[in-house]
Design an enzyme around this catalytic site. Structure first.
Site, mmCIF file in Angstrom:
data_model
loop_
_atom_site.group_PDB
_atom_site.id
_atom_site.type_symbol
_atom_site.label_atom_id
_atom_site.label_comp_id
_atom_site.label_asym_id
_atom_site.label_seq_id
_atom_site.Cartn_x
_atom_site.Cartn_y
_atom_site.Cartn_z
ATOM 1 N N ASP A 8 0.894 -1.163 0.000
ATOM 2 C CA ASP A 8 0.000 0.000 0.000
ATOM 3 C C ASP A 8 0.927 1.206 0.000
ATOM 4 O OD1 ASP A 8 -2.288 1.663 0.242
ATOM 5 O OD2 ASP A 8 -1.930 1.791 2.400
ATOM 6 N N GLU A 67 -0.994 -1.491 -4.923
ATOM 7 C CA GLU A 67 -2.199 -0.718 -5.201
ATOM 8 C C GLU A 67 -1.882 0.381 -6.210
ATOM 9 O OE1 GLU A 67 -4.800 2.158 -2.508
ATOM 10 O OE2 GLU A 67 -4.964 0.068 -1.877
ATOM 11 N N ASP A 139 -2.319 1.072 7.303
ATOM 12 C CA ASP A 139 -1.538 0.942 6.066
ATOM 13 C C ASP A 139 -1.043 -0.491 5.870
ATOM 14 O OD1 ASP A 139 -1.606 3.716 5.137
ATOM 15 O OD2 ASP A 139 -0.406 4.136 6.919
#
Length: 174
Positions: A8, A67, A139
């Site tokens: 992420d 991502e 996160d």
């Protein structure tokens, strides 16, 4: 049993999560965050690169999933996020890992069942899916979710291929 490293990306905090797929089930390996909040830009990117490289050396993943950048209203934020992603992707490329990208909506859909899930829902589902005793930082949970999304995709493809063979065989038997 592929080991998947999920990322992420963030310009201040980059989350990472590692899972091992055992059939259609995922096992937790490790997760955490690389924090680079108050460093100059070059140092931030080097820290992200070095941190991801270290995780790769420690966990020896087979797959790398990250991502995609969400294009919001602030172009400067999207550019910085893209730079953080680039540092992580280069670490994966240097290690010879195949890189897969998923939108936030795809990740949330795969893990929570809705693309509009919030961070708390992602954290709770990551805990449930992996039977974790504690809740990972947001996160890190998002990064684990990216890895799970990729793992479910791998298994879906394998499952689909297997079903295709079964259907063909059944058709021939008749």
């Amino acid at each position: 049993m592929p080991v998947i490293l999920g990322i992420d990306p963030g310009f201040r905090t980059t989350g990472f999560g590692v899972v091992r797929m055992v059939g259609s089930r995922a096992e937790y390996v490790m997760s955490g965050c690389i924090r680079v909040a108050d460093l100059p830009i070059a140092d931030r990117l080097r820290t992200i690169f070095d941190g991801i490289s270290s995780v790769i050396l420690e966990c020896k993943p087979d797959e790398f999933a990250i991502e995609q950048v969400f294009q919001g209203k602030n172009a400067d934020s999207a550019l910085k996020l893209g730079q953080a992603r680039g540092a992580a992707i280069v670490a994966a490329a240097q290690a010879g890992l195949p890189v897969s990208e998923y939108s936030a909506r795809q990740v949330k859909q795969a893990v929570v069942g809705t693309g509009a899930a919030d961070k708390e829902q992602v954290q709770m589902m990551v805990c449930r899916l992996l039977n974790l005793s504690g809740i990972p930082q947001a996160d890190a949970a998002d990064a684990i979710a990216v890895a799970l999304c990729h793992g479910h995709g791998i298994n879906s493809l394998v499952h689909s291929a297997g079903l295709g063979l079964i259907k063909r065989r059944r058709g021939r038997m008749r």
